[in-house]
Design a protein around this motif. Structure first.
Motif, mmCIF file in Angstrom:
data_model
loop_
_atom_site.group_PDB
_atom_site.id
_atom_site.type_symbol
_atom_site.label_atom_id
_atom_site.label_comp_id
_atom_site.label_asym_id
_atom_site.label_seq_id
_atom_site.Cartn_x
_atom_site.Cartn_y
_atom_site.Cartn_z
ATOM 1 N N SER A 519 0.835 -1.192 0.000
ATOM 2 C CA SER A 519 0.000 0.000 0.000
ATOM 3 C C SER A 519 0.879 1.255 0.000
ATOM 4 O O SER A 519 2.101 1.178 0.133
ATOM 5 N N HIS A 555 -9.152 11.293 -4.066
ATOM 6 C CA HIS A 555 -9.818 10.605 -2.964
ATOM 7 C C HIS A 555 -11.252 11.092 -2.834
ATOM 8 O O HIS A 555 -11.546 12.265 -3.077
ATOM 9 N N HIS A 556 -12.153 10.216 -2.418
ATOM 10 C CA HIS A 556 -13.578 10.523 -2.492
ATOM 11 C C HIS A 556 -13.980 11.741 -1.667
ATOM 12 O O HIS A 556 -14.934 12.441 -2.012
ATOM 13 N N PRO A 561 -5.917 10.209 2.898
ATOM 14 C CA PRO A 561 -6.329 9.260 3.924
ATOM 15 C C PRO A 561 -5.130 8.658 4.636
ATOM 16 O O PRO A 561 -3.964 8.967 4.326
ATOM 17 N N PHE A 564 -3.705 4.226 0.988
ATOM 18 C CA PHE A 564 -4.517 3.822 -0.154
ATOM 19 C C PHE A 564 -3.786 2.716 -0.905
ATOM 20 O O PHE A 564 -2.634 2.383 -0.592
ATOM 21 N N SER A 565 -4.472 2.141 -1.862
ATOM 22 C CA SER A 565 -3.935 0.991 -2.587
ATOM 23 C C SER A 565 -2.622 1.327 -3.287
ATOM 24 O O SER A 565 -2.404 2.452 -3.745
ATOM 25 N N GLU A 578 -8.988 3.121 -3.337
ATOM 26 C CA GLU A 578 -8.901 3.418 -1.909
ATOM 27 C C GLU A 578 -8.805 2.143 -1.076
ATOM 28 O O GLU A 578 -9.177 1.059 -1.513
ATOM 29 N N TYR A 579 -8.305 2.300 0.142
ATOM 30 C CA TYR A 579 -8.242 1.204 1.108
ATOM 31 C C TYR A 579 -9.518 1.271 1.947
ATOM 32 O O TYR A 579 -9.872 2.333 2.470
ATOM 33 N N SER A 582 -9.531 2.698 5.812
ATOM 34 C CA SER A 582 -8.573 3.751 6.104
ATOM 35 C C SER A 582 -9.220 4.854 6.936
ATOM 36 O O SER A 582 -10.348 5.277 6.656
ATOM 37 N N SER A 584 -9.997 8.530 8.112
ATOM 38 C CA SER A 584 -10.026 9.835 7.466
ATOM 39 C C SER A 584 -11.049 10.694 8.204
ATOM 40 O O SER A 584 -12.228 10.342 8.225
#
Length: 602
Positions: A519, A555-556, A561, A564-565, A578-579, A582, A584
């Motif tokens: 990651s 990121h959304h 975060p 992340f991947s 995204e993970y 995670s 946030s």
């Protein structure tokens, strides 16, 4: 999932702002590692259509429309529901505006489910967590609700009783109430005694930076824990809203030049929580800096060791490093003098406990009661050889030796400040010897790179990871090897286009969706950035900074975060994967934004 917080009360909602564990597993009202309430839903005598929710760091406001009578042509009732956290209290206010041609009578009440669940039970990480009692119901008409065990008493004081409003045409009205949460611990708990029931204070950086905007400041205020020593930054929401040693100290290293007052609070709290005795259950040793503190039921009963847990190999080093950086930034001699004893006790821990076999390196060998890996990559499978074999402890991690070198250099300067020339010379000699030995013993000639660790037999662990990148920040890397290290960090096997992976894609255990084996962690990259600046690789630092900002934009919720991947930009056609769990907002990642600002200006 959305979170808001202003003090020690934390509220978790789903993405629409609804507090209901049926729509979001983690939803609820939390205080001190306990979920007190798992559902809090507004009910009305009218059918209300939910429009939208506005989110802020300390609350939410939800808007509804309704019809005063069934079948009428237009919506004619507007309702606004405001929920605000303040200290240990949630304030609720309902504002109603009528556009009806007739007088309207409306009643409201909250459907509240009170559960008093351990936060580890909510996360569901271990079968033993199911032993905790739950499903305790608080009706909307109750004035209070209480759960009591041998160790704690948890209470909810409720003034959100059912209300009715009579509103004339064209007029409005409002009602308000609150829920106050309280936790009384029946035994002497050091962490509990330092907490304060108040909202957080304003955060004012000593200088402006364009990347530290209202969003980041709001996220940081959400993370703050009010204490008698000032506001202390928790590690991440929702699962880590408590004191973590490594996390807070690294945040201090990232931000001491902009937020020295927060750094001072961090050092105060860690001085207060510093271990005074040996304890195999908590892995405490005199002078050691705390890893984590908790007030959840499993920790209070001793089923988990986290009431005050010291299983961290690097927090004590980071404490000394941050103490010196704080002084270098502020010249606050009075404060450094006030924590001199804690600095000396931390230094004594290094000399007495940290080097298990007296080879000059710091190792850890876990006791079995807590974490098996005690560095920042604390997953059980995070230290492996290139062929996938797990390395056996005691383990000497590469970045930890870098921190040790930095610590020795800081102690050299601190001892000079404390007018102890003999010790200053001693630490200068220790630093020089460590640097020479490190560049010999950790260097992999076949890889032109540094080993991740030395295992119990002093064999170099040959996996290619991001860990050696931290060593640039500390200055332990020989100048002639820095270029090779940097080139490998930015090679295709480690660099994704968003940032540097934790583990090379060529390693047997590589998995871009793992926690630590492939990651990308923004804070990991931020410490590497600081090292790139230190060694003069300014363009590489700017490249990394720009790519992390691209990840933030993708990121959304437009945040960096926790992680992340590790899939590359080319593998995902430019999409950030995204993970799923995670945190946030997350403390290190906010600090990373400030390091990015430094890198862009370097």
């Amino acid at each position: 999932m959305k979170v808001f917080k202003n003090g020690n009360l934390m509220v978790v909602t789903d993405d629409r702002g609804i507090i209901d564990c049926e729509s979001e597993k983690a939803a609820g009202l939390y205080l001190e590692d306990t979920r007190f309430i798992s559902r809090m839903i507004l009910k009305s005598s009218l059918t209300l259509r939910r429009l939208h929710t506005d989110f802020s760091w300390d609350g939410i406001e939800t808007h509804y429309l309704g019809r005063s009578k069934p079948g009428i042509l237009h919506y004619d009732i507007a309702v606004s529901e405001s929920l605000r956290a303040e200290g240990n209290t949630l304030h609720a206010e309902l504002t109603v505006r009528s556009y009806s041609l007739e007088e309207v009578r409306i009643s409201f009440e909250y459907d509240i489910n009170c559960v008093f669940e351990d936060i580890f039970s909510v996360r569901g990480e271990n079968d033993s967590y199911n032993e905790l009692e739950s499903s305790r119901i608080l009706s909307s008409s109750s004035r209070s609700f209480q759960y009591e065990s041998d160790l704690e008493r948890d209470t909810v004081e409720n003034s959100l009783s059912a209300r009715s409003l009579e509103i004339r045409p064209g007029e409005g009205a409002s009602v308000s109430g609150k829920l106050r949460l309280g936790k009384y611990v029946k035994k002497d708990v050091v962490f509990k005694k330092m907490l304060s029931e108040r909202p957080v204070k304003d955060i004012v950086p000593v200088k402006k930076t364009s990347l530290l905007d209202e969003r980041e400041l709001g996220d940081l205020k959400m993370l703050m824990i009010p204490t008698i020593y000032g506001d202390f930054p928790g590690a991440g929401l929702p699962w880590y809203a408590t004191v973590f040693g490594r996390d807070s100290l690294i945040f201090g290293l990232q931000t001491v030049d902009l937020l020295p007052e927060i750094t001072k609070n961090i050092l105060k709290v860690h001085t207060y929580l510093q271990s005074k005795e040996e304890d195999s259950q908590t892995e405490g040793q005199p002078g050691k800096i705390v890893h984590e503190t908790r007030l959840n039921e499993l920790s209070l009963t001793g089923k988990l060791p986290f009431e005050r847990y010291y299983g961290s190999i690097d927090a004590t080093l980071l404490f000394i490093m941050l103490s010196h950086r704080y002084y270098s930034q502020t010249n606050d001699w009075d404060f450094i003098r006030s924590i001199e004893n804690s600095i000396m006790e931390a230094a004594e821990w290094i000399d007495t406990y940290a080097d298990l076999d007296n080879d000059g390196y710091i190792e850890f060998a876990p006791s079995g009661s807590g974490l098996s890996i005690q560095s920042w990559k604390d997953s059980a499978d995070s230290v492996s050889f290139s062929d996938g074999r797990l390395a056996e402890p005691p383990l000497a991690l590469v970045e930890v030796q870098g921190y040790l070198y930095d610590t020795f250099k800081c102690l050299e300067k601190l001892m000079a400040l404390f007018e102890d020339g003999e010790r200053a010379t001693l630490y200068a000699l220790k630093a020089a010897a460590l640097k020479e030995n490190f560049n010999r013993d950790f260097w992999l000639e076949s890889e032109n790179y540094f080993a991740t660790a030395l295992d119990k037999n002093k064999n170099p662990v040959d996996s290619i990871t991001s860990n050696p990148g931290h060593c640039l920040m500390t200055g332990i890397v020989d100048e002639e090897r820095a270029g090779a290290l940097v080139n490998r960090l930015f090679s295709e096997e480690l660099y994704t286009g968003w940032g540097i992976r934790t583990l090379s894609s060529k390693m047997r255990r590589y998995n871009p969706f793992s926690y630590h084996n492939g990651s990308v962690w923004p804070h990991d990259n931020s410490l590497i950035m600081l090292g790139l600046i230190k060694y003069g690789f300014y363009e590489k630092a700017r490249q990394l900074a720009r790519d992390l900002l691209k990840a933030k934009d993708k990121h959304h919720d437009n945040r960096l975060p926790e992680l992340f991947s590790g899939l590359s930009v080319s593998e995902t056609s430019g999409k950030l994967i995204e993970y799923p769990t995670s945190c946030s907002p997350q403390l290190w990642s906010i600090g990373t934004v400030l390091v990015i600002s430094k890198a862009l200006d370097a």
